[in-house]
Design a protein around this motif. Sequence first.
Motif, PDB file in Angstrom:
ATOM      1  N   HIS A  79       0.816  -1.212   0.000  1.00 23.30           N
ATOM      2  CA  HIS A  79       0.000   0.000   0.000  1.00 23.30           C
ATOM      3  C   HIS A  79       0.850   1.262   0.000  1.00 23.30           C
ATOM      4  O   HIS A  79       0.421   2.299  -0.482  1.00 23.30           O
ATOM      5  CB  HIS A  79      -0.909   0.016   1.231  1.00 23.30           C
ATOM      6  CG  HIS A  79      -1.914  -1.083   1.220  1.00 23.30           C
ATOM      7  ND1 HIS A  79      -3.158  -0.933   1.744  1.00 23.30           N
ATOM      8  CD2 HIS A  79      -1.886  -2.342   0.740  1.00 23.30           C
ATOM      9  CE1 HIS A  79      -3.847  -2.049   1.615  1.00 23.30           C
ATOM     10  NE2 HIS A  79      -3.080  -2.919   1.008  1.00 23.30           N
ATOM     11  N   ARG A  80       2.014   1.165   0.606  1.00 24.50           N
ATOM     12  CA  ARG A  80       2.888   2.332   0.664  1.00 24.50           C
ATOM     13  C   ARG A  80       4.334   1.874   0.749  1.00 24.50           C
ATOM     14  O   ARG A  80       4.614   0.688   0.939  1.00 24.50           O
ATOM     15  CB  ARG A  80       2.539   3.218   1.860  1.00 24.50           C
ATOM     16  CG  ARG A  80       2.934   2.617   3.201  1.00 24.50           C
ATOM     17  CD  ARG A  80       2.635   3.592   4.351  1.00 24.50           C
ATOM     18  NE  ARG A  80       3.120   3.081   5.608  1.00 24.50           N
ATOM     19  CZ  ARG A  80       4.283   3.390   6.157  1.00 24.50           C
ATOM     20  NH1 ARG A  80       5.113   4.207   5.543  1.00 24.50           N
ATOM     21  NH2 ARG A  80       4.636   2.874   7.321  1.00 24.50           N
ATOM     22  N   HIS A  81       5.247   2.837   0.606  1.00 22.94           N
ATOM     23  CA  HIS A  81       6.677   2.608   0.788  1.00 22.94           C
ATOM     24  C   HIS A  81       7.187   3.641   1.783  1.00 22.94           C
ATOM     25  O   HIS A  81       6.769   4.806   1.741  1.00 22.94           O
ATOM     26  CB  HIS A  81       7.430   2.768  -0.540  1.00 22.94           C
ATOM     27  CG  HIS A  81       7.132   1.676  -1.520  1.00 22.94           C
ATOM     28  ND1 HIS A  81       7.955   0.597  -1.693  1.00 22.94           N
ATOM     29  CD2 HIS A  81       6.086   1.480  -2.354  1.00 22.94           C
ATOM     30  CE1 HIS A  81       7.441  -0.210  -2.600  1.00 22.94           C
ATOM     31  NE2 HIS A  81       6.297   0.313  -3.027  1.00 22.94           N
ATOM     32  N   THR A  82       8.080   3.221   2.668  1.00 18.64           N
ATOM     33  CA  THR A  82       8.625   4.154   3.658  1.00 18.64           C
ATOM     34  C   THR A  82       9.501   5.187   2.967  1.00 18.64           C
ATOM     35  O   THR A  82      10.087   4.929   1.916  1.00 18.64           O
ATOM     36  CB  THR A  82       9.439   3.411   4.734  1.00 18.64           C
ATOM     37  OG1 THR A  82      10.529   2.723   4.106  1.00 18.64           O
ATOM     38  CG2 THR A  82       8.578   2.425   5.502  1.00 18.64           C
ATOM     39  N   SER A  83       9.585   6.373   3.571  1.00 16.62           N
ATOM     40  CA  SER A  83      10.323   7.463   2.934  1.00 16.62           C
ATOM     41  C   SER A  83      11.835   7.279   3.011  1.00 16.62           C
ATOM     42  O   SER A  83      12.532   7.595   2.056  1.00 16.62           O
ATOM     43  CB  SER A  83       9.920   8.810   3.538  1.00 16.62           C
ATOM     44  OG  SER A  83      10.121   8.811   4.926  1.00 16.62           O
ATOM     45  N   THR A 124      -0.694   4.347  -4.574  1.00 18.78           N
ATOM     46  CA  THR A 124       0.350   3.915  -3.661  1.00 18.78           C
ATOM     47  C   THR A 124       1.020   5.156  -3.087  1.00 18.78           C
ATOM     48  O   THR A 124       1.268   6.117  -3.802  1.00 18.78           O
ATOM     49  CB  THR A 124       1.387   3.055  -4.400  1.00 18.78           C
ATOM     50  OG1 THR A 124       0.716   1.943  -5.002  1.00 18.78           O
ATOM     51  CG2 THR A 124       2.468   2.559  -3.460  1.00 18.78           C
ATOM     52  N   GLN A 125       1.295   5.123  -1.803  1.00 22.78           N
ATOM     53  CA  GLN A 125       1.918   6.275  -1.148  1.00 22.78           C
ATOM     54  C   GLN A 125       3.401   6.023  -0.947  1.00 22.78           C
ATOM     55  O   GLN A 125       3.815   4.940  -0.557  1.00 22.78           O
ATOM     56  CB  GLN A 125       1.222   6.534   0.201  1.00 22.78           C
ATOM     57  CG  GLN A 125       1.664   7.810   0.840  1.00 22.78           C
ATOM     58  CD  GLN A 125       0.705   8.265   1.931  1.00 22.78           C
ATOM     59  OE1 GLN A 125      -0.493   8.278   1.737  1.00 22.78           O
ATOM     60  NE2 GLN A 125       1.254   8.628   3.067  1.00 22.78           N
ATOM     61  N   TYR A 126       4.202   7.024  -1.258  1.00 23.23           N
ATOM     62  CA  TYR A 126       5.657   6.970  -1.096  1.00 23.23           C
ATOM     63  C   TYR A 126       6.029   8.038  -0.080  1.00 23.23           C
ATOM     64  O   TYR A 126       5.956   9.231  -0.399  1.00 23.23           O
ATOM     65  CB  TYR A 126       6.365   7.196  -2.418  1.00 23.23           C
ATOM     66  CG  TYR A 126       6.097   6.082  -3.409  1.00 23.23           C
ATOM     67  CD1 TYR A 126       6.952   5.004  -3.492  1.00 23.23           C
ATOM     68  CD2 TYR A 126       4.956   6.088  -4.194  1.00 23.23           C
ATOM     69  CE1 TYR A 126       6.699   3.957  -4.374  1.00 23.23           C
ATOM     70  CE2 TYR A 126       4.682   5.052  -5.070  1.00 23.23           C
ATOM     71  CZ  TYR A 126       5.560   3.997  -5.156  1.00 23.23           C
ATOM     72  OH  TYR A 126       5.290   2.962  -6.021  1.00 23.23           O
ATOM     73  N   ALA A 186       2.358  10.956  -3.168  1.00 26.41           N
ATOM     74  CA  ALA A 186       2.438  10.051  -4.317  1.00 26.41           C
ATOM     75  C   ALA A 186       3.786  10.205  -4.995  1.00 26.41           C
ATOM     76  O   ALA A 186       4.381  11.284  -4.985  1.00 26.41           O
ATOM     77  CB  ALA A 186       1.320  10.377  -5.314  1.00 26.41           C
ATOM     78  N   MET A 208      -2.759   5.125   2.217  1.00 28.88           N
ATOM     79  CA  MET A 208      -2.617   5.367   0.788  1.00 28.88           C
ATOM     80  C   MET A 208      -3.210   6.737   0.480  1.00 28.88           C
ATOM     81  O   MET A 208      -3.847   7.354   1.333  1.00 28.88           O
ATOM     82  CB  MET A 208      -3.348   4.293  -0.014  1.00 28.88           C
ATOM     83  CG  MET A 208      -2.835   2.884   0.238  1.00 28.88           C
ATOM     84  SD  MET A 208      -3.669   1.652  -0.756  1.00 28.88           S
ATOM     85  CE  MET A 208      -2.685   1.732  -2.247  1.00 28.88           C
ATOM     86  N   PRO A 217      -3.624  12.246   1.081  1.00 30.02           N
ATOM     87  CA  PRO A 217      -2.670  11.259   1.580  1.00 30.02           C
ATOM     88  C   PRO A 217      -3.036  10.775   2.984  1.00 30.02           C
ATOM     89  O   PRO A 217      -3.882  11.371   3.660  1.00 30.02           O
ATOM     90  CB  PRO A 217      -1.349  12.035   1.610  1.00 30.02           C
ATOM     91  CG  PRO A 217      -1.765  13.454   1.805  1.00 30.02           C
ATOM     92  CD  PRO A 217      -3.089  13.599   1.089  1.00 30.02           C
ATOM     93  N   ASN A 218      -2.407   9.688   3.392  1.00 30.07           N
ATOM     94  CA  ASN A 218      -2.498   9.156   4.753  1.00 30.07           C
ATOM     95  C   ASN A 218      -3.887   8.643   5.138  1.00 30.07           C
ATOM     96  O   ASN A 218      -4.279   8.712   6.296  1.00 30.07           O
ATOM     97  CB  ASN A 218      -2.003  10.184   5.776  1.00 30.07           C
ATOM     98  CG  ASN A 218      -0.583  10.618   5.487  1.00 30.07           C
ATOM     99  OD1 ASN A 218       0.271   9.787   5.205  1.00 30.07           O
ATOM    100  ND2 ASN A 218      -0.339  11.914   5.527  1.00 30.07           N
TER     101      ASN A 218
END
Length: 102
Positions: free
Chosen positions: A47-51, A94-96, A100, A71, A77-78
């Motif tokens: 769903h997301r990737h860590t920063s 997908t959230q990065y 996005a 997402m 966001p969030n």
Amino acid sequence: MRIENHPILGTYQKGPLVTFTLDGKEMKGYEGEPIAAALRAAGVMTHRHTSKLDMPRGIFCAIGRCTDCVMIVDGKPNIRTCVTPLQEGMKVQTQYGIKAKE
């Protein structure tokens, strides 16, 4: 692999089959089920990737307490997808980190 009985939301009346997009790709799910449930049923686990380390994250607690399933939903966001009901035409991304990926 569809989640039928959610630990917080309980059982819910499955609505009609609706269309939504994930990163521009058309997908199907049932109105009212958590977005994360529709994604899981479609085989989507990230769903997301860590920063900092770009590590993938997906459903962890499934009750809205952690942030692993957040997402971008309809430009916001969030959004915790494990407790957010799916609606026709939602645009899910997908959230990065906190936004996005450009």
